[in-house]
Scaffold this motif. Sequence first.
Motif, short mmCIF file in Angstrom:
data_model
loop_
_atom_site.label_atom_id
_atom_site.label_comp_id
_atom_site.label_asym_id
_atom_site.label_seq_id
_atom_site.Cartn_x
_atom_site.Cartn_y
_atom_site.Cartn_z
N UNK A 18 -3.32 -5.50 0.97
CA UNK A 18 -3.43 -4.08 1.31
C UNK A 18 -2.37 -3.21 0.68
N UNK A 19 -1.33 -3.80 0.09
CA UNK A 19 -0.28 -3.04 -0.58
C UNK A 19 -0.42 -3.23 -2.09
N UNK A 20 -0.33 -2.12 -2.83
CA UNK A 20 -0.47 -2.18 -4.28
C UNK A 20 0.82 -2.75 -4.89
N UNK A 21 0.68 -3.74 -5.77
CA UNK A 21 1.84 -4.30 -6.45
C UNK A 21 1.71 -4.10 -7.95
N UNK A 22 2.82 -4.33 -8.67
CA UNK A 22 2.87 -4.03 -10.09
C UNK A 22 3.49 -5.18 -10.87
N UNK A 23 2.92 -5.46 -12.02
CA UNK A 23 3.50 -6.35 -13.02
C UNK A 23 3.84 -5.46 -14.21
N UNK A 24 5.09 -5.42 -14.64
CA UNK A 24 5.47 -4.47 -15.68
C UNK A 24 6.64 -4.97 -16.50
N UNK A 25 6.64 -4.59 -17.77
CA UNK A 25 7.73 -4.94 -18.67
C UNK A 25 7.26 -4.85 -20.11
N UNK A 270 -3.55 7.53 -5.29
CA UNK A 270 -4.97 7.16 -5.19
C UNK A 270 -5.15 6.02 -4.19
N UNK A 271 -4.23 5.07 -4.22
CA UNK A 271 -4.32 3.93 -3.30
C UNK A 271 -4.25 4.39 -1.85
N UNK A 272 -3.33 5.32 -1.58
CA UNK A 272 -3.23 5.86 -0.22
C UNK A 272 -4.51 6.57 0.18
N UNK A 273 -5.09 7.32 -0.74
CA UNK A 273 -6.33 8.04 -0.44
C UNK A 273 -7.48 7.08 -0.15
N UNK A 274 -7.58 6.03 -0.94
CA UNK A 274 -8.64 5.06 -0.75
C UNK A 274 -8.50 4.35 0.61
N UNK A 275 -7.26 4.14 1.02
CA UNK A 275 -7.01 3.46 2.28
C UNK A 275 -7.07 4.43 3.48
N UNK A 276 -7.42 5.67 3.23
CA UNK A 276 -7.59 6.61 4.33
C UNK A 276 -6.31 7.28 4.77
N UNK A 277 -5.42 7.56 3.79
CA UNK A 277 -4.18 8.26 4.12
C UNK A 277 -2.97 7.47 3.79
#
Length: 277
Positions: A18-25, A270-277
Amino acid sequence: MQSTRPSLSVGQLKLGGGQLFFLAGPCVLEAPALIHSIAEQLAELARSRGVALVFKSSFDKANRTSVKSTRGPGLDEGLRLLEDVKRRTGLPLVTDVHSPEQCAPAAEVVDILQIPAFLCRQTDLLLAAAATGRIVNVKKGQFLAPWDMKNVVDKCAAAGNPNVMVTERGTTFGYGRLVVDMTGFEHLSKTGRPVVFDATHSVQEPGALGATTGGNREFVPALARAAVATGNVDGLFFEVHPDPDHAPSDGPNMVRLADFPAILDGCLAVHRAVRGG
């Protein structure tokens, strides 16, 4: 909208659930001073936003377009640099493996072993990666239907490792073009594993520059937000660099490091919006 896919644990971090995570580099490991600078900026960004972020860079780019292209420092030197990054920043690590014999030594340092898209059906590589017990992130081949990733997940499970993520990175559309099928995320979700969208490789134009791959980073933010809006994406993959136009690999599609915070914030909104706030 709540994710029904399980989360995976990397140290103290939870990836998914339910939490968005990131892979970056950066695409490939370069001079240590540059790599440490990028990693430290990403670590600070993750702390300031309260998000889970895994540092990504490759010790070898074995699938370059030309034999003359830069490949990276190699396994031993690359792992030493990655280990130093982890020690300095506390960030978990993900790196590519291209052959079964690379998996065990890489797993001693990194937290996630990544299977490149071209190699996603290489059974021996998948089994060797899974046998390490590390999380395995498999990129869907440009040639593969999203529902066929179930077979990839099953191979890893057969090696006793259910800790798998599946990544969309675009599908071949004619010569030198990739497209992203947003309905594919629904199919990837049905594997029951965390779903990642590789936003930067999805804007590649393979072989477009003759001896190198082209791309257009301009489209990365919109594609990333659209993927999150499907409600079926748990994580996002971005290659970032302070000066991508002069990077040794994947320059045209890498995001400028200075632009990354705004891109990350847009995806989180966007993730917050999709999850309803």
